[in-house]
Write a protein that holds these residues in place. Structure first.
Motif, PDB file in Angstrom:
ATOM      1  N   ALA A 199     -12.627   3.373  -4.400  1.00 20.06           N
ATOM      2  CA  ALA A 199     -13.096   2.746  -3.163  1.00 20.06           C
ATOM      3  C   ALA A 199     -14.588   2.423  -3.220  1.00 20.06           C
ATOM      4  O   ALA A 199     -15.055   1.493  -2.551  1.00 20.06           O
ATOM      5  CB  ALA A 199     -12.807   3.646  -1.969  1.00 20.06           C
TER       6      ALA A 199
ATOM      7  N   VAL B 283     -10.168  -5.172   4.025  1.00 27.17           N
ATOM      8  CA  VAL B 283      -9.765  -5.331   5.440  1.00 27.17           C
ATOM      9  C   VAL B 283     -10.886  -6.041   6.192  1.00 27.17           C
ATOM     10  O   VAL B 283     -12.042  -5.641   6.038  1.00 27.17           O
ATOM     11  CB  VAL B 283      -9.479  -3.962   6.095  1.00 27.17           C
TER      12      VAL B 283
ATOM     13  N   HIS C 166     -15.123   7.140  -7.058  1.00 26.49           N
ATOM     14  CA  HIS C 166     -13.827   6.840  -6.461  1.00 26.49           C
ATOM     15  C   HIS C 166     -13.648   5.320  -6.513  1.00 26.49           C
ATOM     16  O   HIS C 166     -14.616   4.564  -6.362  1.00 26.49           O
ATOM     17  CB  HIS C 166     -13.802   7.325  -5.012  1.00 26.49           C
TER      18      HIS C 166
ATOM     19  N   PHE D 209      -7.546  -1.937   1.352  1.00 22.18           N
ATOM     20  CA  PHE D 209      -8.385  -1.482   2.461  1.00 22.18           C
ATOM     21  C   PHE D 209      -9.823  -1.942   2.344  1.00 22.18           C
ATOM     22  O   PHE D 209     -10.444  -2.269   3.354  1.00 22.18           O
ATOM     23  CB  PHE D 209      -8.355   0.040   2.564  1.00 22.18           C
TER      24      PHE D 209
ATOM     25  N   ILE E 270       2.882  -3.496   1.172  1.00 19.52           N
ATOM     26  CA  ILE E 270       1.488  -3.459   1.646  1.00 19.52           C
ATOM     27  C   ILE E 270       0.665  -4.617   1.091  1.00 19.52           C
ATOM     28  O   ILE E 270      -0.310  -5.021   1.712  1.00 19.52           O
ATOM     29  CB  ILE E 270       0.803  -2.113   1.328  1.00 19.52           C
ATOM     30  N   GLY E 271       1.076  -5.167  -0.051  1.00 18.36           N
ATOM     31  CA  GLY E 271       0.380  -6.331  -0.589  1.00 18.36           C
ATOM     32  C   GLY E 271      -0.135  -6.124  -2.000  1.00 18.36           C
ATOM     33  O   GLY E 271      -1.001  -5.284  -2.239  1.00 18.36           O
TER      34      GLY E 271
ATOM     35  N   LEU F 203       0.247   3.499  -6.250  1.00 19.57           N
ATOM     36  CA  LEU F 203       0.252   2.977  -4.882  1.00 19.57           C
ATOM     37  C   LEU F 203      -1.106   3.212  -4.213  1.00 19.57           C
ATOM     38  O   LEU F 203      -1.609   2.344  -3.501  1.00 19.57           O
ATOM     39  CB  LEU F 203       1.353   3.618  -4.035  1.00 19.57           C
ATOM     40  N   THR F 204      -1.703   4.365  -4.479  1.00 20.07           N
ATOM     41  CA  THR F 204      -3.004   4.673  -3.880  1.00 20.07           C
ATOM     42  C   THR F 204      -4.049   3.662  -4.344  1.00 20.07           C
ATOM     43  O   THR F 204      -4.834   3.160  -3.530  1.00 20.07           O
ATOM     44  CB  THR F 204      -3.421   6.115  -4.237  1.00 20.07           C
TER      45      THR F 204
ATOM     46  N   GLN G  93      -3.473   0.586  -2.406  1.00 21.84           N
ATOM     47  CA  GLN G  93      -3.905   0.749  -1.009  1.00 21.84           C
ATOM     48  C   GLN G  93      -5.428   0.648  -0.899  1.00 21.84           C
ATOM     49  O   GLN G  93      -5.948  -0.039  -0.023  1.00 21.84           O
ATOM     50  CB  GLN G  93      -3.447   2.121  -0.477  1.00 21.84           C
ATOM     51  N   VAL G  94      -6.129   1.327  -1.794  1.00 23.52           N
ATOM     52  CA  VAL G  94      -7.598   1.307  -1.761  1.00 23.52           C
ATOM     53  C   VAL G  94      -8.101  -0.133  -1.823  1.00 23.52           C
ATOM     54  O   VAL G  94      -8.939  -0.550  -1.015  1.00 23.52           O
ATOM     55  CB  VAL G  94      -8.192   2.105  -2.948  1.00 23.52           C
TER      56      VAL G  94
END
Lengths: 235, 235
Positions: free
Chosen positions: B175, B235, B173, B232, B95-96, B224-225, B228-229
């Motif tokens: 994010a 993005v 969070h 994202f 995923i990067g 991993l989460t 991912q956050v």
């Protein structure tokens, strides 16, 4: 606190959980446990009979967790290597998902899927992550049958996406295409990708093509990434 | 197109890749291949000598991919079960991610980590996902040593987070706490979590406590989460 799973309205653990509680964890009469029915209810209980095949308990308190204000359904083709789809289920359940639907695409290499083992993995992940809702796992069907079910009015109005990168047109990232607080269904293809016909069928059924990023992702990585995106936009 | 990895400035594949190209894929003289140096360069080449120990190629064209405008470094304690950390590396690379740093916390059960196998997994995942940048994997050190390195000015100014849920205070969070376009470092604890002292050390070193969601996540899922956050929000 140890969390056990008993979907039935009874006051004893399943045989597996009874063995685990009494033999492995060596719990005894009077010990406190937590039990979930997988439908949002979590019970605080104490063991009343330390039977390693049928461990009885008395419920002290019930805590109900409502469903999330959004829901995530991922429809994925089983991977050739079953570890990969099992891994996806464990992780998706840990981070949060409502429904996992399996389908066999025309490019799928795997044609058989044993749901029993996958359900065990989902239950273990639900317990591990201390959740009270067990996601629904659907028996694998053909891509066409799945689309028919998804088009059924009973499914309700969901935001529909298909993770596929067309060569010609640019598409939005799922994080941009999906709106918060919705009910989502995302189709993720097999290692061999969707067939042109499957993509056309999905578009005709109202599925929007989305990307999950610049990198080429394995089936199970794409499925988990879609699940993560939909959780994050609802943080 | 098959993508191979050759970090050295030479015009032949590594022994492993040569065997794979000639023996497994049965490629021959004149066949087109792609080679990356793992530093952002991707070469279009043709095989000039089909030697299964030293497959030579001629570079036709070079394509350079710049580094991402943001960077993700995850510092994670190796899991007791090595499959889990290997899985994290494969997925994070797909995923990067820019850098994976391993540390042994005072609650870590695993005290040894073989980096060679993990590097092979990272290389395979880079090829699989068709990327040209190989993330940096750092040898495992103690939590204290790691914090010292991260506090080193040479590391530069990174957004620092520690994934830990305190009992007393609510935390943001990841994010919400992370801002886009930055360079991030996130600490993820072992199965036994961070010790109180480690959390204090991290806070003193400027790490902000963040949550990754309501569910209790396994070490590799949390790692991993976090990755991912951070992908994202960019993005």
């Amino acid at each position: 606190m140890h969390l056990f799973y008993q979907p039935e309205p009874v006051s004893y653990l399943t045989e597996d959980d009874s063995r685990h509680a009494i033999k492995t964890l060596r719990l005894g009469v009077g010990d406190a446990i937590a039990v979930t029915d997988g439908h949002g209810n979590r019970y605080s209980a104490v063991i009343t009979q330390a039977d390693n095949r049928r461990c009885s308990y008395r419920i002290i308190d019930t805590q109900s967790t409502p469903s999330r204000p959004f829901s995530v359904q991922i429809c994925v083709a089983p991977t050739k290597n079953s570890d990969r789809i099992e891994w996806f289920i464990e992780k998706a359940v840990e981070i949060g998902i409502e429904q996992i639907t399996f389908f066999f695409g025309s490019h799928s290499e795997r044609r058989v899927l044993k749901l029993e083992r996958l359900e065990k993995i989902a239950i273990a992940a639900m317990k591990q992550s201390l959740q009270s809702h067990l996601p629904q796992l659907d028996e694998a069907v053909s891509f066409g049958e799945m689309l028919k079910t998804l088009s059924d009015s009973s499914v309700g109005d969901k935001q529909r996406f298909i993770a596929h990168l067309p060569d010609d047109e640019p598409v939005d990232h799922l994080a941009k295409a999906a709106t918060t607080g919705g009910h989502y269904v995302v189709l993720v293809g097999p290692e061999g990708d969707f067939s042109e016909q499957e993509i056309k069928q999905a578009k005709d059924a109202g599925f929007q093509m989305v990307t999950l990023g610049a990198n080429r992702l394995r089936t199970e990585t794409a499925a988990l990434t879609a699940c993560q995106v939909l959780n994050f936009i609802n943080v």
